[in-house]
Motif scaffolding. Structure first.
Motif, PDB file in Angstrom:
ATOM      1  N   LYS A 181       0.848  -1.187   0.000  1.00  0.00           N
ATOM      2  CA  LYS A 181       0.000   0.000   0.000  1.00  0.00           C
ATOM      3  C   LYS A 181       0.889   1.245   0.000  1.00  0.00           C
ATOM      4  CE  LYS A 181      -0.489   0.086   5.057  1.00  0.00           C
ATOM      5  NZ  LYS A 181      -1.395   0.175   6.209  1.00  0.00           N
ATOM      6  N   SER A 234     -13.189   1.372  -9.009  1.00  0.00           N
ATOM      7  CA  SER A 234     -11.786   0.972  -8.923  1.00  0.00           C
ATOM      8  C   SER A 234     -11.154   0.980 -10.312  1.00  0.00           C
ATOM      9  CB  SER A 234     -11.656  -0.422  -8.306  1.00  0.00           C
ATOM     10  OG  SER A 234     -11.959  -0.382  -6.941  1.00  0.00           O
ATOM     11  N   GLN A 264     -11.052   0.933  -0.032  1.00  0.00           N
ATOM     12  CA  GLN A 264      -9.645   0.547  -0.106  1.00  0.00           C
ATOM     13  C   GLN A 264      -9.264  -0.315   1.106  1.00  0.00           C
ATOM     14  OE1 GLN A 264      -8.254   1.614  -2.957  1.00  0.00           O
ATOM     15  NE2 GLN A 264      -6.506   0.293  -2.611  1.00  0.00           N
TER      16      GLN A 264
END
Length: 213
Positions: free
Chosen positions: A24, A67, A196
């Motif tokens: 991430k 997304s 997310q």
């Protein structure tokens, strides 16, 4: 540009390896054909990762509850207030939209509080993805198809962090699994950050399952 400062990114190496790690990061600066990101953190180990120039990556992110993904390459680095990586950006028109059915779905028994007709009830999930969740129902629990409910979902991460997802959902169908009643719910109003977090949680559980296999 769809990518803006502060956007959370999910990153993997552009590789066909089965055990492909997930990372991430966040966007800290943008340019015409590049993006500056903070150093990625391994989702499973929570450790900072250093990619050399030329490393090919696959990046996904959420914008307006949709997304997107794109392929990129590390092209440099900088160190201003924080260390940053520079990655190429193909442009908004060359992004790939990730359809809802392509979201990773994992089986997991997380706790879910449901505001149903003004009454708060506790359920345990059967599975979850960024597009929706399935709940185990008791013998007296029912959901009418199309009915809207409010959910609070507790997501426990590997690093002992717990994220609480608050979202509205719609009952899609009720079905049977091994003699158990299951209600499938579709998320309706999920923030980009919450979506997310769900994607990150699903990747973590996927990695755990592979490691335990």
């Amino acid at each position: 540009m769809f990518l803006t400062i502060g956007t959370t990114l999910t990153i993997s190496k552009d590789s066909n390896e089965e055990n492909n790690e997930q990372f991430k990061s966040k966007v800290v600066d943008t340019g015409d054909d590049f993006v500056m990101i903070d150093y990625p953190v391994n989702i499973e180990t929570n450790r900072t990762t250093f990619f050399i120039d030329g490393t090919k990556l696959h990046v996904s992110f959420v914008r307006n509850n949709i997304s997107y993904s794109f392929k990129t390459e590390v092209t440099g680095r900088a160190n201003k207030d924080i260390p940053m990586l520079k990655i190429s950006y193909p442009g908004d028109k060359k992004l790939t939209k990730i359809q809802r059915r392509e979201y990773v779905r994992v089986e997991t028994a997380v706790d879910v509080a449901v505001d149903y007709r003004g009454v708060i009830q506790q359920f345990v999930a059967d599975d979850i993805s960024a597009g929706g969740i399935a709940l185990n129902l008791g013998p007296n629990d029912t959901f009418e198809d199309g009915e809207k409910v409010k959910l609070t979902i507790a997501l426990p991460f590997i690093n002992d962090e717990i994220k609480y997802i608050n979202t509205e959902a719609k009952a899609v169908r009720t079905w049977k699994k091994n003699e158990r009643a299951i209600a499938s719910l579709q998320f309706l109003e999920t923030t980009s950050k919450d979506r997310q977090d769900i994607i990150r949680f699903c990747f973590e559980r996927q990695l755990q399952a592979r490691n335990d296999a």
